[in-house]
Design an enzyme around this catalytic site. Structure first.
Site, short mmCIF file in Angstrom:
data_model
loop_
_atom_site.label_atom_id
_atom_site.label_comp_id
_atom_site.label_asym_id
_atom_site.label_seq_id
_atom_site.Cartn_x
_atom_site.Cartn_y
_atom_site.Cartn_z
N SER A 152 52.71 64.52 14.45
CA SER A 152 51.64 64.46 15.44
C SER A 152 50.86 65.77 15.46
O SER A 152 51.42 66.86 15.45
CB SER A 152 52.21 64.19 16.83
N GLY A 183 45.47 41.36 10.28
CA GLY A 183 45.78 40.09 9.64
C GLY A 183 46.66 39.20 10.49
O GLY A 183 46.39 38.01 10.68
N ARG A 241 40.22 68.33 12.87
CA ARG A 241 41.08 68.02 11.73
C ARG A 241 40.56 68.47 10.38
O ARG A 241 41.28 69.04 9.58
CB ARG A 241 41.22 66.49 11.62
N ARG A 273 37.25 58.92 11.71
CA ARG A 273 37.80 58.04 12.73
C ARG A 273 38.45 58.85 13.84
O ARG A 273 39.20 59.79 13.58
CB ARG A 273 38.84 57.10 12.10
N GLY A 288 49.10 43.02 8.65
CA GLY A 288 49.08 44.15 9.58
C GLY A 288 48.41 43.71 10.86
O GLY A 288 48.24 42.51 11.11
N HIS A 338 44.55 64.35 7.20
CA HIS A 338 45.24 64.79 8.40
C HIS A 338 45.87 66.15 8.14
O HIS A 338 46.55 66.34 7.15
CB HIS A 338 46.31 63.74 8.74
#
Lengths: 675, 249
Positions: free
Chosen positions: A317, A78, A364, A473, A75, A299
């Site tokens: 979104s 990496g 959220r 986050r 990803g 989420h």
């Protein structure tokens, strides 16, 4: 394995372990010695990274090709590391379970990537991005690491643009930015709704360029199943060739895990089907501490489950909440009616009701928790799965009236199409249905400032480590962290370790290597020999339900203890009753899943213990026992301003908790307020 | 609402064994299932009966990673313009017979059942599908403005997910759409100019070496492409190749 560093009860008390009135996790863990040295440099925060880069020893270019590096995962964290270390001239082996490095799950990130470029001249700076990230993480991340992340963010954009990443641009040909995730500055760079894909393709192309140059070898369709440690150092991995079934030994001077997050412990998540914790968990069992495993991001705007066949969840979104109004019927009896037939007075716009000032735009975690609560009350909508309707309406009818169908189409582009493709319902006619889903994990393997784990020679980057996001986050920060670690941080810190190499040569018949290889074969043989009655997926689904119910958005002492019991007995049943067909020496997808689910059981238990220990509501997590009189999240900085780093103590032992105190010198801790 | 289906599926134990179509009956399929979830349900039933589950590639299941790809009733990714994972069973009818095969192309040999080896795509990219810029050597991002239309065009073709549907759909087994998308993406940007000639020459040579066929402008590739990469990227590819040859490559 060495004896864990534990402390006596008296020492535990002195080191702050038994402060406060509660130790909910008593009996589930052993107190360990505190983690004192994080290798974070001293001095003013803005100079720390410069100092560290200078102090980190160099490796002579002619020595680099003699040094070998294994990187697990392709990803953002990496692939970027593999490309950069290959360019530097090291001998790199890159592993991924997919058929091509380009398919790693970073590819699915939609929103964007933050960087403190301040192109909008709206008051952004490295310090503000640092501040927002620490604050967004609810003061549970390490400030030195976060500052460095903000500092290198600008280099990422330069690098990606030079690679040809097609970011959105303005008419003048310069890069466009948008504001994202509730921050007040526009610092998010984006490529329509496919930022992750475009960044990953950039890193993948850089990686393939190094393959052609001969510095990087790729091992696709390979899964790491064990870490090899020799004399306490990481020296290689055992990997299974997923096509031939061969159990291979790969040795190196250093190992990097960039293996992503473990959200699939919940079975249903927005992660790809193959995302798993095995690489990280195997390292944990060999001595790498696992930090804050209970920190999970949920989420609020995903497409709900449509039936028991559901295999994964799809994110939409969050910007949809700007115009959509969230509601459920006031009366349970209305839940299976056509929503268009439910009159206004029978609808409960619960977010607008409970949070009048923020309404549908509450953070959220609050939106997610409120949705789960109304569904648990029996007022959810959509199909009934396992006796519960898990969905709430996100209604655009007022916005359509205000902006017109065209206005909505322009604003939400393909989101309405995506929703219709998956659900078969047209959101212009029927309100959307949404439900929260697990999306990202902030927890991961503990690393020091150099991104090195508690095993010397094992480095951890990207979502697989714990370091930068604290208890929550910020939007558009996952991509930033993956690329920061891989392009700009690890290549500097790893050279200090490699300056002592090449290390003593080891061979495949070294006892530690043989032991690692035999343990992998033993596990494979076990899964294939049980020949029970239940499929791996059925266990995984049941584990996911336990985790979602008791270790999801809202946790309580009673619930977590119940979950631990349930997980232990389910795991026990799994080892005695799982049914894995086929052989070891062939492509066997059931066998692959069995190994992953086995590790998820152990991780799931540790997540519950971690959550049990943390009797505070912080970041994305709500502890029922820690709330204000108004029922809002209450953090306890006096007791829990630490990183919980867990040490594996053996198959039949409880884990050991090591605490790293979080000290803020460049920022003041504040309680969140959104009322 | 639920459907009963007859599934004819290609089974092949490994690359060196012969394969054959097998027929399965599947009852109670919900129209809300994705195509791959339908196969999950079939696999659960096979597992219960002690039969080896059907192997197929898949990962993100949201249409972006490019892992999945099946020939469904002879069409790459099936009847809709989307990936196999985003295809839902409501696109099919109760009682229907559905034929499911792996990608058909010599350059994509079968690994097992419905899984093929697409590593040839990676090897094509290795031959120039990048811009050479080492980490740390990039200039300030705003030092080179890119006209918005060029950036948009680059983005639109950069959406290729490398799934291989274009190759599977092409009667010649050509990967020209895949290659053209990369050539156009990098060729539209100022950063991509220095290597423009060598890129196209080397990628095309690798493409041919891998055993992909030539393009004869049939257009089946673009019709099957889940990301709707336009056919004119192949014109761009040919033009760039011609220019490179004229430059002496």
């Amino acid at each position: 394995m060495d004896m864990p560093d534990t402390v006596s009860a008296a020492e535990a008390s002195a080191s702050g372990f038994l402060d406060g009135d509660y130790d909910d996790a008593a009996g589930y863990y052993t107190p360990g010695t505190p983690l004192v040295d994080t290798k974070a440099p001293e001095g003013p925060i803005a100079e720390r990274w410069q100092n560290r880069k200078f102090e980190a020893r160099l490796v002579n270019p002619s020595n680099r090709r003699k040094l070998s590096i294994i990187i697990v995962g392709t990803g953002l964290a990496g692939a970027s590391a593999a490309a950069t270390l290959g360019e530097a001239g090291y001998n790199v082996k890159s592993f991924c379970y997919q058929d091509s490095p380009r398919r790693a799950h970073s590819i699915a990130a939609q929103g964007g990537i933050n960087a403190a470029k301040n192109y909008k001249e709206d008051g952004d700076s490295v310090h503000r991005l640092f501040y927002d990230t620490v604050k967004g993480g609810d003061y549970r991340s390490r400030e030195s690491n976060v500052y460095r992340l903000a500092e290198v963010s600008t280099n990422i954009i330069d690098q990606c643009v030079a690679q040809g990443v097609p970011f959105a641009r303005e008419y003048g040909g310069l890069l466009d930015n948008r504001s994202f995730g509730g921050v007040q500055v526009s610092r998010t760079f984006y490529a329509r709704g496919q930022t992750g894909q475009q960044l990953l393709i950039g890193a993948y192309q850089a990686l393939e360029r190094q393959v052609a140059a001969g510095t990087v070898s790729t091992y696709t369709r390979h899964e790491m199943l064990e870490l090899i440690t020799v004399d306490g150092k990481a020296r290689g991995i055992i990997a299974r060739d997923m096509v031939t079934g061969a159990v291979e030994t790969h040795l190196a001077d250093v190992v990097v895990l960039a293996s992503g997050g473990y959200g699939n412990v919940f079975y249903l998540s927005t992660n790809a089907m193959g995302c798993n914790v095995t690489a990280a968990w195997r390292a944990h069992r060999k001595g790498a501490y696992m930090a804050n495993p209970c920190y999970t991001q949920i989420h609020p705007t995903c497409i709900p489950v449509s039936g028991s066949h559901q295999s994964k969840l799809t994110l939409m979104s969050e910007s949809l909440r700007n115009d959509g109004r969230i509601w459920v019927p006031k009366n349970q009896a209305d839940c299976d009616k056509d929503p268009r037939d439910i009159p206004e007075e029978d609808r409960d716009y619960y977010l607008e009701r409970i949070y009048p000032s923020f309404g549908n735009l509450v953070p959220r975690d609050i939106a997610s928790r409120a949705a789960k609560n109304v569904c648990d009350e029996g007022r959810g909508v959509g199909p009934e799965v396992d006796g519960v309707r898990r969905g709430v309406y996100l209604d655009f009818s007022a916005a359509i009236e205000r902006l017109g169908k065209k206005g909505i189409t322009e604003k939400y582009d393909n989101l309405f199409d995506m929703y219709e493709r998956i659900t078969g319902e047209n959101p212009f006619e029927v309100p959307m249905r949404i439900y929260p889903a697990v999306h990202y994990v902030m927890g991961g393997l503990w690393v020091d400032y150099d991104l090195q784990s508690t095993i010397p020679g094992l480095f951890v980057t990207g979502e697989a480590n714990f370091s930068d996001h604290g208890a929550n986050r910020l939007g558009a920060s996952a991509l930033m962290q993956g690329l920061a670690d891989g392009y700009f941080v690890l290549p500097h810190t790893i050279r200090d370790y490699l300056a002592d190499g090449p290390f003593e040569e080891i061979t495949e018949d070294h006892p530690a290597v043989v032991e690692a290889r035999e343990s992998v074969k033993g596990r494979i043989d076990h899964f294939l020999s049980v020949n029970g009655t239940r499929s791996v997926d059925s266990y995984h689904r049941e584990l996911g339900n336990i985790m979602w119910e008791y270790c999801g958005m809202e946790r309580t002492e009673t619930g977590l203890k119940k979950a631990i019991d349930l997980i232990r007995s389910l795991k026990d049943d799994f080892y005695r009753n799982v049914k894995v067909l086929g052989g070891a020496q062939t492509l066997n997808q059931s066998l692959e899943k069995a190994g992953r689910v086995a590790d998820f059981f152990e991780l799931g238990e540790l997540m519950c213990i971690d959550a049990l220990n943390r009797r505070e509501s912080c970041g994305g997590h709500f502890r029922g026992e820690s709330q204000t009189e108004d029922g809002e999240a209450l953090r306890h900085d006096d007791e829990y301003a630490y990183v919980a780093a867990w040490e594996w103590a053996g198959e039949d032992s409880i884990p050991v908790l090591h605490k790293e105190d979080l000290v803020y010198t460049a920022i003041e801790m504040k309680q969140r307020s959104y009322k | 609402m639920s459907m009963n289906l007859t599934l004819k599926i290609w089974r092949q134990p490994d690359a060196s064994s012969a394969g054959a179509m097998h027929t399965y009956q599947l009852a109670d399929v919900s129209p809300d299932m994705s195509f791959l979830e339908m196969l999950d349900v079939l696999n659960e039933q096979l597992n219960d009966k002690g039969e080896d589950p059907i192997a197929f590639d898949h990962d993100c299941r949201e249409g972006i990673c490019g892992s999945c790809g099946l020939m469904i009733n002879g069409d790459a990714h099936g009847p809709e313009v989307t990936t196999t994972c985003q295809l839902h069973m409501r696109s099919f009818k109760d009682g229907e017979t559905i034929t499911i095969e792996p990608w058909r192309a010599d350059a994509f040999p079968v690994v097992k059942d419905l899984i093929v080896d697409r590593s040839a795509f990676d090897r094509i990219v290795q031959q120039g599908g990048y811009i050479s810029v080492n980490t740390g050597s990039a200039p300030e991002a705003h030092s080179v403005p890119v006209p918005r239309d060029d950036a948009l065009r680059a983005f639109n073709v950069a959406t290729c997910i490398g799934c291989g549907a274009c190759v599977a759909a092409c009667p010649n087994g050509s990967a020209s759409l895949f290659m053209g998308a990369k050539i156009t993406h990098l060729g539209e940007l100022p950063q991509g100019q220095p290597e423009r000639d060598s890129r196209v020459v080397n990628m095309v040579a690798q493409h041919d070496h891998e055993g992909f066929g030539g393009c004869t402008n049939i257009g089946a590739c673009t019709a099957a492409c889940p990301k709707e990469i336009p056919l004119d990227v192949i014109s761009q590819l040919n033009k760039d190749l011609r220019t490179a040859i004229r430059h002496g490559h």
